[in-house]
Design an enzyme around this catalytic site. Structure first.
Site, PDB file in Angstrom:
ATOM      1  N   ASP A 228       0.870  -1.175   0.000  1.00  0.00           N
ATOM      2  CA  ASP A 228       0.000   0.000   0.000  1.00  0.00           C
ATOM      3  C   ASP A 228       0.910   1.228   0.000  1.00  0.00           C
ATOM      4  O   ASP A 228       1.889   1.277   0.749  1.00  0.00           O
ATOM      5  CB  ASP A 228      -0.886  -0.016   1.248  1.00  0.00           C
ATOM      6  CG  ASP A 228      -1.838   1.167   1.296  1.00  0.00           C
ATOM      7  OD1 ASP A 228      -2.968   1.018   0.818  1.00  0.00           O
ATOM      8  OD2 ASP A 228      -1.424   2.229   1.813  1.00  0.00           O
ATOM      9  N   LEU A 229       0.586   2.213  -0.841  1.00  0.00           N
ATOM     10  CA  LEU A 229       1.429   3.400  -0.939  1.00  0.00           C
ATOM     11  C   LEU A 229       1.254   4.299   0.282  1.00  0.00           C
ATOM     12  O   LEU A 229       0.141   4.510   0.760  1.00  0.00           O
ATOM     13  CB  LEU A 229       1.100   4.180  -2.202  1.00  0.00           C
ATOM     14  CG  LEU A 229       1.366   3.471  -3.531  1.00  0.00           C
ATOM     15  CD1 LEU A 229       1.003   4.388  -4.692  1.00  0.00           C
ATOM     16  CD2 LEU A 229       2.816   3.031  -3.642  1.00  0.00           C
TER      17      LEU A 229
ATOM     18  N   ASP B 169      -4.756   2.197  -4.214  1.00  0.00           N
ATOM     19  CA  ASP B 169      -3.290   2.136  -4.244  1.00  0.00           C
ATOM     20  C   ASP B 169      -2.780   0.856  -3.570  1.00  0.00           C
ATOM     21  O   ASP B 169      -1.692   0.832  -2.997  1.00  0.00           O
ATOM     22  CB  ASP B 169      -2.685   3.369  -3.584  1.00  0.00           C
ATOM     23  CG  ASP B 169      -3.110   3.541  -2.122  1.00  0.00           C
ATOM     24  OD1 ASP B 169      -4.186   3.025  -1.757  1.00  0.00           O
ATOM     25  OD2 ASP B 169      -2.379   4.178  -1.353  1.00  0.00           O
TER      26      ASP B 169
END
Length: 313
Positions: free
Chosen positions: A191-192, A236
């Site tokens: 996950d960003l 994301d």
């Protein structure tokens, strides 16, 4: 993004449609061997043959160095067929004549098959063990068949690929994970960090460019890893699946390399990633939903540890 042979194998009705393509082509050129090929990693794979018992020595599943094939000379840029009615009389094929003689091809027609993106897929071919003529009407009809086949490939690609990034999507992961995970392996759930701020400050167009850049980095990361693939779950969140059994040191090395690549951005955005890692056994009993839940839990542990790091479940 190139369609892989692994992906072709899970397309619905691929075998049926490929056989229909060959049957239609055989109606047009009944005296020729018709075959369908795909290009992959510098190789040509013979996917389907119209006849098994012919005087031409090709077989389904045969893999040939692409540089040693006449199909590699088909003009994909202009989408033009390649026709050699008498191989012996073609000086431009001197370097391939011995190879063509070995498989007993004396005349050849190659129709390019391209994806809607313009990327080369392979060829629809007709060949004969003697010199022979290919009339314009037959060639035109085969080109139309090849074009319809490319539309089918695009429809299937859209079903299993994320429209924005070109990576596999959630549907692909959930439908085919069981078949792809029999040997055991590892899931990286990433996950960003800071993605919402990029969207808020620079806009959603910039956010989309970030996601596409992530996809490019992940695709590069799995290249050369046999059977590995990346997928976008949504937003994301991304998944990388590595088949096989790995030591903890192997996982750490991969995680650190991936984190490093996700710290460098063309637009210098303040972004990083948090990664949750979960292993699964060969022929295991753990459902994908459970693996994702465990990987997600590990990922949030990484975020809680300050982000831009990884955690192993």
């Amino acid at each position: 993004m190139m369609i892989t042979l692994q992906e072709l194998q899970v397309y619905r009705n691929f075998d049926e449609l490929a056989n229909d393509v060959l049957d239609l082509a055989k109606e047009i050129l009944p005296d020729k061997l018709i075959y369908l090929t795909a290009f992959s990693d510098g190789q040509q794979i013979i996917l389907k043959l119209s006849d098994e018992n012919t005087q031409i020595l090709l077989s389904e599943g045969m893999v040939i160095n692409l540089e040693e094939t006449v199909c590699n000379r088909v003009d994909f840029e202009r989408n033009q067929p390649l026709i050699f009615e008498d191989i012996k009389k073609e000086p431009c094929l001197d370097d391939l004549k011995e190879i063509l003689e070995d498989v007993n091809i004396e005349s050849y027609l190659g129709i390019p098959i391209s994806l809607v993106s313009g990327e080369r897929f392979g060829t629809l071919c007709a060949a004969h063990h003697e010199a022979s003529h290919f009339d314009k009407k037959s060639v035109d009809l085969l080109q139309r068949i090849a074009r319809m086949f490319s539309y089918y490939l695009e429809l299937e690609r859209l079903a299993y690929r994320d429209a924005l990034t070109g990576l596999y999507n959630r549907q692909y992961l959930f439908r085919f994970f069981d078949a792809l995970s029999k040997e055991g392996g590892v899931l990286f759930f990433l996950d960003l960090d800071g993605f919402k701020k990029v969207n808020d400050k620079y806009g959603h167009d910039a956010g989309d460019e970030v996601l596409k850049e992530v996809a490019s980095k992940l695709q590069l990361f799995v290249e050369g890893e046999n059977g590995a693939f990346a997928a976008r779950l949504g937003g994301d969140e991304f998944i990388i699946n590595f088949p096989g059994i790995f030591t903890k040191a192997d996982l750490i090395k991969r995680a650190e390399k991936l984190l490093n690549s996700l710290n460098n951005w063309a637009a210098k955005y303040p972004l990083s990633a948090s990664i949750g890692i979960v292993a699964y056994p060969a022929n295991g009993y753990l459902a994908l939903e459970t693996l994702l839940k465990n990987a997600d839990s590990a990922m949030y542990k990484a975020k809680g540890a300050g982000k831009n790091t990884y955690a192993i479940f």
